[in-house]
Design a protein around this motif. Structure first.
Motif, PDB file in Angstrom:
ATOM      1  N   VAL A  10     102.560 105.537 -18.433  1.00 43.64           N
ATOM      2  CA  VAL A  10     103.468 106.664 -18.640  1.00 43.64           C
ATOM      3  C   VAL A  10     104.736 106.405 -17.834  1.00 43.64           C
ATOM      4  O   VAL A  10     104.671 105.993 -16.668  1.00 43.64           O
ATOM      5  CB  VAL A  10     102.797 107.984 -18.200  1.00 43.64           C
ATOM      6  CG1 VAL A  10     103.810 109.106 -18.099  1.00 43.64           C
ATOM      7  CG2 VAL A  10     101.686 108.348 -19.170  1.00 43.64           C
ATOM      8  N   ASN A  11     105.884 106.676 -18.436  1.00 39.66           N
ATOM      9  CA  ASN A  11     107.158 106.390 -17.772  1.00 39.66           C
ATOM     10  C   ASN A  11     108.195 107.455 -18.094  1.00 39.66           C
ATOM     11  O   ASN A  11     108.247 107.983 -19.201  1.00 39.66           O
ATOM     12  CB  ASN A  11     107.694 105.025 -18.224  1.00 39.66           C
ATOM     13  CG  ASN A  11     109.057 104.717 -17.634  1.00 39.66           C
ATOM     14  OD1 ASN A  11     109.185 104.417 -16.452  1.00 39.66           O
ATOM     15  ND2 ASN A  11     110.104 104.791 -18.453  1.00 39.66           N
ATOM     16  N   TYR A  12     109.021 107.740 -17.098  1.00 43.86           N
ATOM     17  CA  TYR A  12     110.210 108.569 -17.337  1.00 43.86           C
ATOM     18  C   TYR A  12     111.295 108.172 -16.343  1.00 43.86           C
ATOM     19  O   TYR A  12     111.133 108.347 -15.135  1.00 43.86           O
ATOM     20  CB  TYR A  12     109.901 110.059 -17.209  1.00 43.86           C
ATOM     21  CG  TYR A  12     111.126 110.929 -17.449  1.00 43.86           C
ATOM     22  CD1 TYR A  12     111.736 110.950 -18.703  1.00 43.86           C
ATOM     23  CD2 TYR A  12     111.685 111.678 -16.421  1.00 43.86           C
ATOM     24  CE1 TYR A  12     112.870 111.705 -18.940  1.00 43.86           C
ATOM     25  CE2 TYR A  12     112.815 112.445 -16.646  1.00 43.86           C
ATOM     26  CZ  TYR A  12     113.411 112.452 -17.904  1.00 43.86           C
ATOM     27  OH  TYR A  12     114.547 113.204 -18.126  1.00 43.86           O
ATOM     28  N   GLU A  16     112.898 100.140 -13.378  1.00 37.77           N
ATOM     29  CA  GLU A  16     112.435  99.046 -12.512  1.00 37.77           C
ATOM     30  C   GLU A  16     110.928  99.112 -12.308  1.00 37.77           C
ATOM     31  O   GLU A  16     110.247  98.080 -12.296  1.00 37.77           O
ATOM     32  CB  GLU A  16     113.174  99.077 -11.170  1.00 37.77           C
ATOM     33  CG  GLU A  16     114.659  98.760 -11.286  1.00 37.77           C
ATOM     34  CD  GLU A  16     114.930  97.470 -12.056  1.00 37.77           C
ATOM     35  OE1 GLU A  16     114.290  96.446 -11.725  1.00 37.77           O
ATOM     36  OE2 GLU A  16     115.767  97.489 -12.990  1.00 37.77           O
ATOM     37  N   GLY A  17     110.411 100.326 -12.129  1.00 39.33           N
ATOM     38  CA  GLY A  17     108.963 100.472 -12.000  1.00 39.33           C
ATOM     39  C   GLY A  17     108.249 100.067 -13.287  1.00 39.33           C
ATOM     40  O   GLY A  17     107.193  99.426 -13.254  1.00 39.33           O
ATOM     41  N   LEU A  18     108.814 100.437 -14.418  1.00 39.07           N
ATOM     42  CA  LEU A  18     108.235 100.081 -15.709  1.00 39.07           C
ATOM     43  C   LEU A  18     108.178  98.571 -15.882  1.00 39.07           C
ATOM     44  O   LEU A  18     107.158  98.017 -16.336  1.00 39.07           O
ATOM     45  CB  LEU A  18     109.053 100.717 -16.831  1.00 39.07           C
ATOM     46  CG  LEU A  18     108.612 100.402 -18.258  1.00 39.07           C
ATOM     47  CD1 LEU A  18     107.217 100.933 -18.535  1.00 39.07           C
ATOM     48  CD2 LEU A  18     109.618 100.981 -19.262  1.00 39.07           C
ATOM     49  N   GLY A  45     117.655 103.342 -19.641  1.00 37.84           N
ATOM     50  CA  GLY A  45     117.462 102.012 -20.217  1.00 37.84           C
ATOM     51  C   GLY A  45     116.010 101.675 -20.481  1.00 37.84           C
ATOM     52  O   GLY A  45     115.702 100.628 -21.066  1.00 37.84           O
ATOM     53  N   SER A  46     115.099 102.545 -20.075  1.00 41.40           N
ATOM     54  CA  SER A  46     113.673 102.281 -20.280  1.00 41.40           C
ATOM     55  C   SER A  46     113.330 102.159 -21.762  1.00 41.40           C
ATOM     56  O   SER A  46     112.574 101.270 -22.175  1.00 41.40           O
ATOM     57  CB  SER A  46     112.832 103.395 -19.660  1.00 41.40           C
ATOM     58  OG  SER A  46     112.923 103.410 -18.254  1.00 41.40           O
ATOM     59  N   ASN A  88     100.487 103.822 -14.424  1.00 40.75           N
ATOM     60  CA  ASN A  88     101.805 104.373 -14.730  1.00 40.75           C
ATOM     61  C   ASN A  88     102.926 103.553 -14.118  1.00 40.75           C
ATOM     62  O   ASN A  88     102.696 102.688 -13.273  1.00 40.75           O
ATOM     63  CB  ASN A  88     101.874 105.833 -14.279  1.00 40.75           C
ATOM     64  CG  ASN A  88     100.981 106.726 -15.133  1.00 40.75           C
ATOM     65  OD1 ASN A  88     100.594 106.360 -16.247  1.00 40.75           O
ATOM     66  ND2 ASN A  88     100.643 107.903 -14.619  1.00 40.75           N
ATOM     67  N   SER A  89     104.157 103.801 -14.550  1.00 38.66           N
ATOM     68  CA  SER A  89     105.280 102.950 -14.169  1.00 38.66           C
ATOM     69  C   SER A  89     105.419 102.861 -12.657  1.00 38.66           C
ATOM     70  O   SER A  89     105.429 103.870 -11.956  1.00 38.66           O
ATOM     71  CB  SER A  89     106.580 103.451 -14.791  1.00 38.66           C
ATOM     72  OG  SER A  89     106.873 104.770 -14.375  1.00 38.66           O
TER      73      SER A  89
END
Length: 260
Positions: A10-12, A16-18, A45-46, A88-89
């Motif tokens: 899961v990302n929002y 960078e974490g993703l 940008g994700s 998650n991210s």
């Protein structure tokens, strides 16, 4: 044939974490799993990164959601695996052979949890979890979602994540799963994943929200147990402190005290 494992990220707005998480997953030496990305219509940008790398994912979506728990529920709905892992991210596996080493452990139980390597202020430590879980444990702590494989059918026996909670819906799922629905569980005393403190639950501004959400569950669903729990928690802390005492350890070694 359905995959045994589904890994869900899961990302929002955490590009960078993703990238770190996707890199960790795609570089696993064992790749017989399904990988899903649930993005909340990120504007950093994700979404472009996900689309550019869509061949790495079995399913992905980038659309608005109400928060992390609705996104996690979307992942549950779309996953086909027998067991689900939420990485998650920003989270990642401890190394490139983590899934290869431990995938054979992922069977039989509803919850299979590992230890978690945690970074706090750039200082790492390994957080270990107990072999035996209890209500008093969940009053004080929880299980690590980046290091817990959850049988997909478990969500049919319990409930999915409570979407109107902001902080502790994963904790609510675990306490309900073990203490209310009596789901089976097993601890693997190995480190699976890496987590960096600094998310919603660790933000000091959110502590009051976290407290209120936990209180609503403890006194709303488990009120009868809360009458005695403070005394139990206090005695457990005293007992644990005694077990860690060098003097007590020496007395046990000398036979003056029995091991407790």
């Amino acid at each position: 044939m359905k995959p045994k494992i589904s890994i869900i990220t899961v990302n929002y707005n955490n590009l960078e974490g993703l990238k770190k998480t996707v890199e960790s997953v795609k570089n696993q030496s064992f790749t017989d799993f399904e990988y899903l990305i649930i993005d909340g219509a990120s504007s950093d940008g994700s979404a472009s990164f996900i689309e550019e790398n869509e061949t790495l994912f079995d399913y992905w979506v980038s659309e608005p959601d109400s928060g992390v728990y609705q996104a996690m529920n979307k992942g549950i709905e779309k996953a086909n695996g027998e067991y689900l892992l939420f990485l998650n991210s920003g989270d990642h596996f401890v190394d490139q052979k983590a899934v290869e080493r431990y995938h054979h452990n992922i069977q039989d139980f509803d919850l299979i949890y590992f230890d978690l390597k945690v970074f706090e202020n750039n200082k790492p430590f390994v957080k270990s979890y107990p072999d035996e879980l209890s209500f008093s444990y969940f009053v004080e702590d929880t299980l690590p979602h980046p290091a817990t494989f959850i049988k997909r059918e478990a969500f049919l026996k319990t409930n999915v994540y409570k979407e109107d909670f902001k902080i502790v819906s994963d904790w609510k799922f675990f306490i309900d799963a073990v203490c209310k629905y009596n789901l089976s569980y097993k601890r693997i005393a190995e480190t699976l994943s890496v987590f960096y403190i600094g998310g919603l639950s660790s933000n000091p501004k959110n502590q009051s929200i976290k407290f209120k959400e936990k209180e609503s569950v403890l006194y709303g669903d488990y009120g009868i147990y809360m009458n005695d729990i403070q005394e139990v928690v206090t005695y457990k802390k005293i007992l644990n402190n005694l077990r860690q005492s060098r003097i007590i350890s020496l007395m046990v070694k000398l036979g003056v005290l029995n091991k407790f």
